[in-house]
Design a protein around this motif. Sequence first.
Motif, PDB file in Angstrom:
ATOM      1  N   GLU A  31       0.961  -1.185  -0.236  1.00 31.66           N
ATOM      2  CA  GLU A  31      -0.097   0.148  -0.003  1.00 31.66           C
ATOM      3  C   GLU A  31       0.928   1.216  -0.160  1.00 31.66           C
ATOM      4  OE1 GLU A  31      -2.106  -0.207   3.553  1.00 31.66           O
ATOM      5  OE2 GLU A  31      -0.606  -0.133   4.932  1.00 31.66           O
ATOM      6  N   THR A  54      -3.845   3.541   0.292  1.00 27.13           N
ATOM      7  CA  THR A  54      -4.452   2.958  -0.794  1.00 27.13           C
ATOM      8  C   THR A  54      -3.551   2.078  -1.505  1.00 27.13           C
ATOM      9  OG1 THR A  54      -5.602   3.678  -2.962  1.00 27.13           O
ATOM     10  CG2 THR A  54      -3.295   5.035  -2.274  1.00 27.13           C
ATOM     11  N   SER A  55      -3.670   1.146  -2.523  1.00 29.15           N
ATOM     12  CA  SER A  55      -3.477   0.097  -3.230  1.00 29.15           C
ATOM     13  C   SER A  55      -2.443   0.765  -4.299  1.00 29.15           C
ATOM     14  CB  SER A  55      -4.197  -0.922  -3.863  1.00 29.15           C
ATOM     15  OG  SER A  55      -4.866  -0.063  -4.896  1.00 29.15           O
ATOM     16  N   THR A  57      -2.144   0.064  -7.266  1.00 31.13           N
ATOM     17  CA  THR A  57      -2.864   0.418  -8.412  1.00 31.13           C
ATOM     18  C   THR A  57      -3.720   1.819  -8.348  1.00 31.13           C
ATOM     19  OG1 THR A  57      -3.048  -2.129  -9.008  1.00 31.13           O
ATOM     20  CG2 THR A  57      -4.621  -0.403  -9.840  1.00 31.13           C
ATOM     21  N   HIS A  58      -4.323   2.076  -7.312  1.00 29.90           N
ATOM     22  CA  HIS A  58      -5.244   3.185  -6.954  1.00 29.90           C
ATOM     23  C   HIS A  58      -4.245   4.373  -6.666  1.00 29.90           C
ATOM     24  CE1 HIS A  58      -8.216   0.199  -6.156  1.00 29.90           C
ATOM     25  NE2 HIS A  58      -9.118   1.220  -6.921  1.00 29.90           N
ATOM     26  N   LYS A  60      -1.268   4.638  -8.364  1.00 26.63           N
ATOM     27  CA  LYS A  60      -1.085   5.275  -9.573  1.00 26.63           C
ATOM     28  C   LYS A  60      -2.088   5.680 -10.471  1.00 26.63           C
ATOM     29  CE  LYS A  60       1.411   3.258 -13.515  1.00 26.63           C
ATOM     30  NZ  LYS A  60       2.214   2.127 -13.989  1.00 26.63           N
ATOM     31  N   LEU A  61      -3.359   5.340 -10.071  1.00 28.76           N
ATOM     32  CA  LEU A  61      -4.548   6.029 -10.911  1.00 28.76           C
ATOM     33  C   LEU A  61      -4.871   7.324 -10.237  1.00 28.76           C
ATOM     34  CD1 LEU A  61      -7.123   5.855 -12.452  1.00 28.76           C
ATOM     35  CD2 LEU A  61      -8.135   4.856 -10.625  1.00 28.76           C
ATOM     36  N   LEU A  62      -4.784   7.697  -9.022  1.00 28.39           N
ATOM     37  CA  LEU A  62      -4.604   8.989  -8.366  1.00 28.39           C
ATOM     38  C   LEU A  62      -3.830   9.865  -8.911  1.00 28.39           C
ATOM     39  CD1 LEU A  62      -5.616  11.059  -6.200  1.00 28.39           C
ATOM     40  CD2 LEU A  62      -3.983  10.031  -4.508  1.00 28.39           C
TER      41      LEU A  62
END
Length: 127
Positions: A31, A54-55, A57-58, A60-62
């Motif tokens: 995380e 957050t993970s 993946t999330h 990187k999305l953020l």
Amino acid sequence: MPSRTPPETNRRKAPLARYVNYFEVTHNAFEFLIDFAQYQPESATVQVHSRMATSPTHAKLLCAVLGNALRQFEQEYGEIADLLEADDPLDLILASLPDFEQRAVRARVAAVNNPALAHPRNTNRKR
């Protein structure tokens, strides 16, 4: 036949916004942790008020969503100063703080006089 609960007719209030002028990002194998804080120059202290976990993946999305928002902001309002090129970015931030309160008051007065400034609608957003 089971009864259905009617849809909620009252809109939920938006969560209280907290001003952030300091943050730290750490991570482990599972995380990312982002601490949001407010640096208080008069006491030279940092008060952390929120932590987001957050993970990867999330996270990187953020990063992508924030990058897109920054590009759109600069298209609409002009280039944001790049603090990463400064010798000490914190010095630049601190130099901007002395009139922060006056700028905040002016922004609140402008929002009262023109409510559209308080909640601008983004007409470029895809729906």
